[in-house]
Design a protein around this motif. Structure first.
Motif, PDB file in Angstrom:
ATOM      1  N   GLU A 284      53.045  10.935  14.221  1.00 48.12           N
ATOM      2  CA  GLU A 284      52.011  10.936  15.253  1.00 48.12           C
ATOM      3  C   GLU A 284      51.084  12.136  15.111  1.00 48.12           C
ATOM      4  N   SER A 285      51.590  13.291  14.704  1.00 47.99           N
ATOM      5  CA  SER A 285      50.717  14.466  14.575  1.00 47.99           C
ATOM      6  C   SER A 285      49.696  14.270  13.451  1.00 47.99           C
ATOM      7  N   THR A 286      50.091  13.628  12.372  1.00 49.57           N
ATOM      8  CA  THR A 286      49.144  13.338  11.287  1.00 49.57           C
ATOM      9  C   THR A 286      48.118  12.320  11.765  1.00 49.57           C
ATOM     10  N   ALA A 287      48.563  11.298  12.471  1.00 46.22           N
ATOM     11  CA  ALA A 287      47.634  10.292  13.002  1.00 46.22           C
ATOM     12  C   ALA A 287      46.644  10.940  13.967  1.00 46.22           C
ATOM     13  N   GLU A 288      47.107  11.879  14.790  1.00 46.12           N
ATOM     14  CA  GLU A 288      46.222  12.587  15.723  1.00 46.12           C
ATOM     15  C   GLU A 288      45.172  13.405  14.970  1.00 46.12           C
ATOM     16  N   ALA A 289      45.595  14.090  13.912  1.00 43.50           N
ATOM     17  CA  ALA A 289      44.645  14.877  13.110  1.00 43.50           C
ATOM     18  C   ALA A 289      43.631  13.963  12.422  1.00 43.50           C
ATOM     19  N   VAL A 290      44.089  12.816  11.953  1.00 39.19           N
ATOM     20  CA  VAL A 290      43.188  11.850  11.318  1.00 39.19           C
ATOM     21  C   VAL A 290      42.184  11.327  12.342  1.00 39.19           C
ATOM     22  N   ARG A 291      42.637  11.003  13.557  1.00 36.09           N
ATOM     23  CA  ARG A 291      41.714  10.527  14.610  1.00 36.09           C
ATOM     24  C   ARG A 291      40.674  11.598  14.935  1.00 36.09           C
ATOM     25  N   ALA A 292      41.100  12.856  14.995  1.00 29.79           N
ATOM     26  CA  ALA A 292      40.151  13.948  15.267  1.00 29.79           C
ATOM     27  C   ALA A 292      39.113  14.034  14.150  1.00 29.79           C
ATOM     28  N   PHE A 293      39.567  13.933  12.911  1.00 31.33           N
ATOM     29  CA  PHE A 293      38.658  13.937  11.766  1.00 31.33           C
ATOM     30  C   PHE A 293      37.693  12.758  11.867  1.00 31.33           C
ATOM     31  N   GLN A 294      38.227  11.579  12.123  1.00 28.14           N
ATOM     32  CA  GLN A 294      37.400  10.372  12.207  1.00 28.14           C
ATOM     33  C   GLN A 294      36.348  10.506  13.316  1.00 28.14           C
ATOM     34  N   LYS A 295      36.714  11.099  14.438  1.00 26.66           N
ATOM     35  CA  LYS A 295      35.761  11.285  15.537  1.00 26.66           C
ATOM     36  C   LYS A 295      34.621  12.211  15.105  1.00 26.66           C
TER      37      LYS A 295
ATOM     38  N   ILE B 213      40.372  21.540   5.992  1.00 27.75           N
ATOM     39  CA  ILE B 213      39.186  21.156   6.767  1.00 27.75           C
ATOM     40  C   ILE B 213      39.257  21.740   8.170  1.00 27.75           C
ATOM     41  N   SER B 214      40.465  21.817   8.731  1.00 25.53           N
ATOM     42  CA  SER B 214      40.615  22.331  10.103  1.00 25.53           C
ATOM     43  C   SER B 214      40.274  23.808  10.209  1.00 25.53           C
ATOM     44  N   ASP B 215      40.244  24.528   9.092  1.00 27.87           N
ATOM     45  CA  ASP B 215      39.803  25.928   9.125  1.00 27.87           C
ATOM     46  C   ASP B 215      38.339  26.020   9.532  1.00 27.87           C
ATOM     47  N   THR B 216      37.562  24.995   9.207  1.00 26.69           N
ATOM     48  CA  THR B 216      36.137  24.943   9.558  1.00 26.69           C
ATOM     49  C   THR B 216      35.912  24.107  10.816  1.00 26.69           C
ATOM     50  N   TYR B 217      36.654  23.029  10.971  1.00 26.65           N
ATOM     51  CA  TYR B 217      36.528  22.123  12.117  1.00 26.65           C
ATOM     52  C   TYR B 217      37.784  22.256  12.975  1.00 26.65           C
ATOM     53  N   SER B 218      37.743  23.186  13.916  1.00 31.48           N
ATOM     54  CA  SER B 218      38.935  23.551  14.678  1.00 31.48           C
ATOM     55  C   SER B 218      39.434  22.451  15.616  1.00 31.48           C
ATOM     56  N   ALA B 219      38.647  21.412  15.830  1.00 28.27           N
ATOM     57  CA  ALA B 219      39.117  20.297  16.664  1.00 28.27           C
ATOM     58  C   ALA B 219      40.205  19.486  15.953  1.00 28.27           C
ATOM     59  N   ILE B 220      40.354  19.693  14.659  1.00 32.38           N
ATOM     60  CA  ILE B 220      41.410  19.006  13.904  1.00 32.38           C
ATOM     61  C   ILE B 220      42.660  19.877  13.964  1.00 32.38           C
ATOM     62  N   PRO B 221      43.734  19.359  14.534  1.00 31.61           N
ATOM     63  CA  PRO B 221      44.952  20.173  14.662  1.00 31.61           C
ATOM     64  C   PRO B 221      45.607  20.439  13.303  1.00 31.61           C
ATOM     65  N   LYS B 222      46.212  21.606  13.185  1.00 32.93           N
ATOM     66  CA  LYS B 222      46.969  21.958  11.978  1.00 32.93           C
ATOM     67  C   LYS B 222      48.217  21.072  11.889  1.00 32.93           C
ATOM     68  N   LEU B 223      48.597  20.788  10.653  1.00 38.39           N
ATOM     69  CA  LEU B 223      49.727  19.897  10.408  1.00 38.39           C
ATOM     70  C   LEU B 223      50.836  20.599   9.638  1.00 38.39           C
ATOM     71  N   LYS B 224      52.047  20.154   9.865  1.00 36.09           N
ATOM     72  CA  LYS B 224      53.156  20.532   8.997  1.00 36.09           C
ATOM     73  C   LYS B 224      53.019  19.651   7.754  1.00 36.09           C
TER      74      LYS B 224
END
Length: 157
Positions: free
Chosen positions: A115-126, A97-108
Motif C-alpha cells: 500500500e505504501s508503494t501504491a500511495e507513492a505512485v498515486r502521489a506521483f500520478q497526481k 524523485i521525492s527529494d524534489t517533489y516532497s508530496a511523494i512519500p519516501k518508501l522502504k
C-alpha cells in the motif's frame, strides 16, 4: 545503437528530434517515416537523410559512457502484490524523485509492492497528471523514468 545520438555542431546536448508517418499524421518540419524511406530508396545515406530534414549541421555522435540508464517497462503492470527487481527499481526512482517533489512519500526499498508503494505512485500520478490508480502501467513507468533521468541528469554528457 543506444550510445549514438544526434547533435548539432557546437552543441553539447543531444538534438530532440521527432518524426511522424507523414501520411496519416502531418508534421511540418519533422522527419517523416515515408519521406525518409523514399530518400533511402533513392540511395541517400542515414546521415544525408537526417541532414535533409534537420540541416547540414547535424551529425551522429557517440557517448563515451552510459550509466544509470533506467530499465525498460517489464511488460506487465506493477500493483499491490507484485514483487521483485522491477518493484525495487520503481521504489528507488520514486525515492529520488521525492527529494524534489516532497508530496511523494519516501518508501522502504524492499521490492514488495504494498500500500505504501501504491500511495507513492498515486502521489506521483497526481503531480504529473496521470490517472491516479496507484498501479504502474506503461505510461506511469515511462513518466517515472523520464522524471528520474531529468532529476539525476543522466541524459547529460
Amino acid at each position: 545503437m543506444f550510445t549514438n545520438f544526434l547533435r548539432r555542431e557546437g552543441e553539447r546536448q543531444p538534438l530532440f528530434a521527432q518524426y511522424c508517418d507523414g501520411r496519416q499524421v502531418t508534421c511540418p518540419g519533422w522527419m517523416t517515416q515515408w519521406g525518409s524511406e523514399e530518400l533511402a530508396q533513392q540511395g541517400y545515406s542515414a546521415i544525408e537523410i537526417l541532414r535533409y530534414f534537420y540541416g547540414d549541421d547535424i551529425f551522429i555522435d557517440t557517448a563515451e559512457r552510459v550509466q544509470g540508464v533506467p530499465l525498460s517497462y517489464p511488460g506487465e503492470e506493477l500493483l499491490i502484490g507484485s514483487t521483485g527487481n522491477d518493484v525495487r527499481t520503481i521504489q528507488n526512482q520514486l525515492n529520488t524523485i521525492s527529494d524534489t517533489y516532497s508530496a511523494i512519500p519516501k518508501l522502504k526499498v524492499d521490492g514488495i509492492y504494498g500500500e505504501s508503494t501504491a500511495e507513492a505512485v498515486r502521489a506521483f500520478q497526481k503531480i504529473f497528471n496521470l490517472p491516479q490508480t496507484g498501479v504502474v502501467n506503461l505510461a506511469t513507468w515511462y513518466q517515472i523514468s523520464q522524471i528520474y533521468v531529468a532529476i539525476e541528469r543522466l541524459a547529460e554528457l
